[in-house]
Write a protein that holds these residues in place. Structure first.
Motif, PDB file in Angstrom:
ATOM      1  N   CYS A  30       0.851  -1.104   0.020  1.00 17.24           N
ATOM      2  CA  CYS A  30       0.031  -0.023  -0.007  1.00 17.24           C
ATOM      3  C   CYS A  30       0.936   1.205  -0.065  1.00 17.24           C
ATOM      4  O   CYS A  30       2.093   1.213   0.271  1.00 17.24           O
ATOM      5  CB  CYS A  30      -0.793  -0.114   1.437  1.00 17.24           C
ATOM      6  SG  CYS A  30      -2.186  -1.195   1.194  1.00 17.24           S
ATOM      7  N   CYS A  42      -3.774   1.015   7.143  1.00 17.27           N
ATOM      8  CA  CYS A  42      -3.961  -0.458   7.194  1.00 17.27           C
ATOM      9  C   CYS A  42      -3.062  -1.307   8.088  1.00 17.27           C
ATOM     10  O   CYS A  42      -3.577  -2.097   8.456  1.00 17.27           O
ATOM     11  CB  CYS A  42      -3.733  -0.502   5.550  1.00 17.27           C
ATOM     12  SG  CYS A  42      -4.064  -2.306   5.078  1.00 17.27           S
ATOM     13  N   CYS A 104      -2.707  -7.878   1.751  1.00 13.39           N
ATOM     14  CA  CYS A 104      -3.702  -6.952   1.109  1.00 13.39           C
ATOM     15  C   CYS A 104      -2.634  -6.103   0.177  1.00 13.39           C
ATOM     16  O   CYS A 104      -1.590  -5.755   0.600  1.00 13.39           O
ATOM     17  CB  CYS A 104      -4.357  -6.216   2.272  1.00 13.39           C
ATOM     18  SG  CYS A 104      -3.513  -5.637   3.291  1.00 13.39           S
ATOM     19  N   CYS A 107      -4.379   0.022  -0.839  1.00 12.45           N
ATOM     20  CA  CYS A 107      -4.761   1.335  -0.155  1.00 12.45           C
ATOM     21  C   CYS A 107      -3.735   2.364  -0.429  1.00 12.45           C
ATOM     22  O   CYS A 107      -2.932   2.258  -0.047  1.00 12.45           O
ATOM     23  CB  CYS A 107      -4.836   0.889   1.147  1.00 12.45           C
ATOM     24  SG  CYS A 107      -5.702  -0.118   1.734  1.00 12.45           S
ATOM     25  N   VAL A 130      -6.546  -9.584   0.219  1.00 13.48           N
ATOM     26  CA  VAL A 130      -7.420  -8.815   0.225  1.00 13.48           C
ATOM     27  C   VAL A 130      -7.274  -7.396  -0.864  1.00 13.48           C
ATOM     28  O   VAL A 130      -6.297  -6.902  -0.640  1.00 13.48           O
ATOM     29  CB  VAL A 130      -7.786  -8.088   1.571  1.00 13.48           C
ATOM     30  CG1 VAL A 130      -9.071  -7.134   1.645  1.00 13.48           C
ATOM     31  CG2 VAL A 130      -7.990  -9.243   2.668  1.00 13.48           C
ATOM     32  N   TRP A 131      -8.130  -7.324  -1.889  1.00 17.42           N
ATOM     33  CA  TRP A 131      -8.025  -6.183  -2.926  1.00 17.42           C
ATOM     34  C   TRP A 131      -8.926  -5.172  -2.533  1.00 17.42           C
ATOM     35  O   TRP A 131     -10.012  -5.317  -2.356  1.00 17.42           O
ATOM     36  CB  TRP A 131      -8.326  -6.960  -4.221  1.00 17.42           C
ATOM     37  CG  TRP A 131      -7.503  -8.026  -4.396  1.00 17.42           C
ATOM     38  CD1 TRP A 131      -7.687  -9.472  -4.084  1.00 17.42           C
ATOM     39  CD2 TRP A 131      -6.445  -8.276  -5.266  1.00 17.42           C
ATOM     40  NE1 TRP A 131      -6.848 -10.048  -4.654  1.00 17.42           N
ATOM     41  CE2 TRP A 131      -6.085  -9.357  -5.465  1.00 17.42           C
ATOM     42  CE3 TRP A 131      -5.946  -7.339  -6.333  1.00 17.42           C
ATOM     43  CZ2 TRP A 131      -4.892  -9.775  -6.356  1.00 17.42           C
ATOM     44  CZ3 TRP A 131      -4.769  -7.460  -7.364  1.00 17.42           C
ATOM     45  CH2 TRP A 131      -4.386  -9.089  -7.080  1.00 17.42           C
ATOM     46  N   ASP A 132      -8.153  -3.806  -2.447  1.00 18.80           N
ATOM     47  CA  ASP A 132      -8.976  -2.696  -1.985  1.00 18.80           C
ATOM     48  C   ASP A 132      -8.669  -1.455  -2.839  1.00 18.80           C
ATOM     49  O   ASP A 132      -7.380  -1.606  -3.624  1.00 18.80           O
ATOM     50  CB  ASP A 132      -8.892  -2.270  -0.649  1.00 18.80           C
ATOM     51  CG  ASP A 132      -9.712  -1.221  -0.283  1.00 18.80           C
ATOM     52  OD1 ASP A 132     -10.876  -1.229  -0.515  1.00 18.80           O
ATOM     53  OD2 ASP A 132      -9.000  -0.485   0.571  1.00 18.80           O
ATOM     54  N   THR A 155     -13.056  -5.594  -1.881  1.00 21.56           N
ATOM     55  CA  THR A 155     -13.624  -4.753  -0.841  1.00 21.56           C
ATOM     56  C   THR A 155     -14.135  -3.485  -1.434  1.00 21.56           C
ATOM     57  O   THR A 155     -13.388  -2.346  -1.021  1.00 21.56           O
ATOM     58  CB  THR A 155     -12.859  -4.338   0.420  1.00 21.56           C
ATOM     59  OG1 THR A 155     -11.679  -3.681  -0.011  1.00 21.56           O
ATOM     60  CG2 THR A 155     -12.632  -5.744   1.109  1.00 21.56           C
ATOM     61  N   ASP A 223      -9.319   1.820   4.550  1.00 19.33           N
ATOM     62  CA  ASP A 223      -8.043   1.376   4.572  1.00 19.33           C
ATOM     63  C   ASP A 223      -7.692   0.661   6.074  1.00 19.33           C
ATOM     64  O   ASP A 223      -7.149  -0.479   5.938  1.00 19.33           O
ATOM     65  CB  ASP A 223      -6.828   2.596   4.776  1.00 19.33           C
ATOM     66  CG  ASP A 223      -7.096   3.288   3.557  1.00 19.33           C
ATOM     67  OD1 ASP A 223      -7.231   2.779   2.399  1.00 19.33           O
ATOM     68  OD2 ASP A 223      -6.937   4.678   3.707  1.00 19.33           O
ATOM     69  N   THR A 226      -9.503  -2.750   5.615  1.00 24.21           N
ATOM     70  CA  THR A 226      -8.644  -3.751   4.880  1.00 24.21           C
ATOM     71  C   THR A 226      -7.667  -4.419   5.782  1.00 24.21           C
ATOM     72  O   THR A 226      -7.566  -5.681   5.854  1.00 24.21           O
ATOM     73  CB  THR A 226      -7.847  -3.139   3.694  1.00 24.21           C
ATOM     74  OG1 THR A 226      -8.979  -2.508   2.869  1.00 24.21           O
ATOM     75  CG2 THR A 226      -7.058  -3.906   2.831  1.00 24.21           C
ATOM     76  N   CYS A 230      -7.554  -8.599   6.727  1.00 25.52           N
ATOM     77  CA  CYS A 230      -6.320  -9.357   6.596  1.00 25.52           C
ATOM     78  C   CYS A 230      -5.850  -9.976   7.927  1.00 25.52           C
ATOM     79  O   CYS A 230      -5.410 -10.910   7.701  1.00 25.52           O
ATOM     80  CB  CYS A 230      -5.343  -8.310   5.797  1.00 25.52           C
ATOM     81  SG  CYS A 230      -4.078  -9.269   5.087  1.00 25.52           S
TER      82      CYS A 230
END
Length: 288
Positions: A30, A42, A104, A107, A130-132, A155, A223, A226, A230
């Protein structure tokens, strides 16, 4: 629909002889220039939610600020030149990712072309991802990476969901449950379609999360979510028991919402910051 009374899951119990390795390693990709705070939020949320070890894969230029804002996390550094990640740095990210119980991405990541090889690396990760945020925006333009793993989680908020589905925001919000089902079908991953009532879809079934407050309508809240998700996925992976993605999503969204409510009690409806939400995570997990 999960309520406060349901947050009695064994994932919140800990042996008196435990150690940090028992609770999973989270690896985070991120942050970018001007968005280092997203990576820090995050990471701190993951640690507050119980992650035993947290590593941030970050651009070299972000190292000083991330070590300051998230001192409990380690950093795997990607060298840069003229603001671009140098080619040949993938082994750094790969080594970190190979140690992850959950990861993840997205972010504050930005959408510069130099992150695309890293995006593909996370697509190949053995652990849940985890994809954000920007990772979702990049996925919307790179169909060749689909489907994601069933253990992965996307997300999106309604705007991101609209881009992922090629729809309008109005179409997404008109039937959020149907939109979440379309996302799960197209991307193959579990889904958290965020909103005042978030729609959760996973291999184990579907649920709604209604825990939360309008005080969370502020930059950085996503953020933090996420990081929480995770952390809970990493702890499930480390436990050696079958992973129940839906349970992790329900617990994560529930804790995130309760932390927002606790922060509102302290700072008021308008005054809550995402950092306040992170600070409350551990306390609301203990109180349940």
């Amino acid at each position: 629909v999960l309520t406060r009374a349901h947050l009695q899951d064994p994932m919140f119990r800990r042996s008196p002889i435990c150690h940090k390795g028992d609770f999973g390693r989270v690896v985070i990709l991120c942050g970018s220039r001007g968005m280092a705070g997203a990576a820090a939020l995050c990471a701190n949320a993951a640690m507050r939610a119980g992650a035993g070890l947290t590593t941030i894969i970050c651009r070299e230029s972000l190292l000083p600020i991330l070590q300051t804002l998230a001192p409990g996390a380690t950093c795997a550094v990607l060298p840069e030149k003229d603001g671009l990640i140098l080619s040949g740095t993938l082994p750094v990210a790969r080594r970190a990712l190979e140690m992850a119980d959950a990861a993840c991405i997205g972010c504050g990541l930005g959408q510069a072309p130099d992150v695309l090889p890293l995006l593909r690396l996370f697509r190949e990760a053995a652990c849940p991802v985890v994809w954000d945020a920007d990772a979702l925006n990049l996925l919307a333009r790179t169909d060749d990476m689909l489907p994601l793993k069933e253990a992965d989680v996307i997300t999106p908020h309604p705007g991101e969901a609209a881009r992922l589905l090629g729809m309008t925001v109005a179409d997404v919000t008109a039937d959020a449950v149907a939109s979440a089902a379309l996302l799960r079908e197209k991307y193959g991953a579990s889904v958290v379609l965020k909103g005042a009532a978030s729609v959760l879809m996973a291999p184990q079934g579907a649920a709604l999360n209604v825990l939360g407050t309008p005080a969370m309508g502020k930059g950085g809240s996503g953020d933090a979510l996420t990081g929480v998700l995770c952390a809970l996925l990493a702890e499930q992976e480390r436990s050696g028991q079958p992973v129940d993605v839906l349970a992790a999503l329900q617990a994560g969204c529930g804790l995130h919402g309760l932390a927002g409510c606790a922060a509102e009690e302290r700072y008021g409806l308008r005054g809550v910051l995402a950092t306040d939400l992170c600070m409350e995570l551990g306390r609301v997990a203990a109180e349940r």
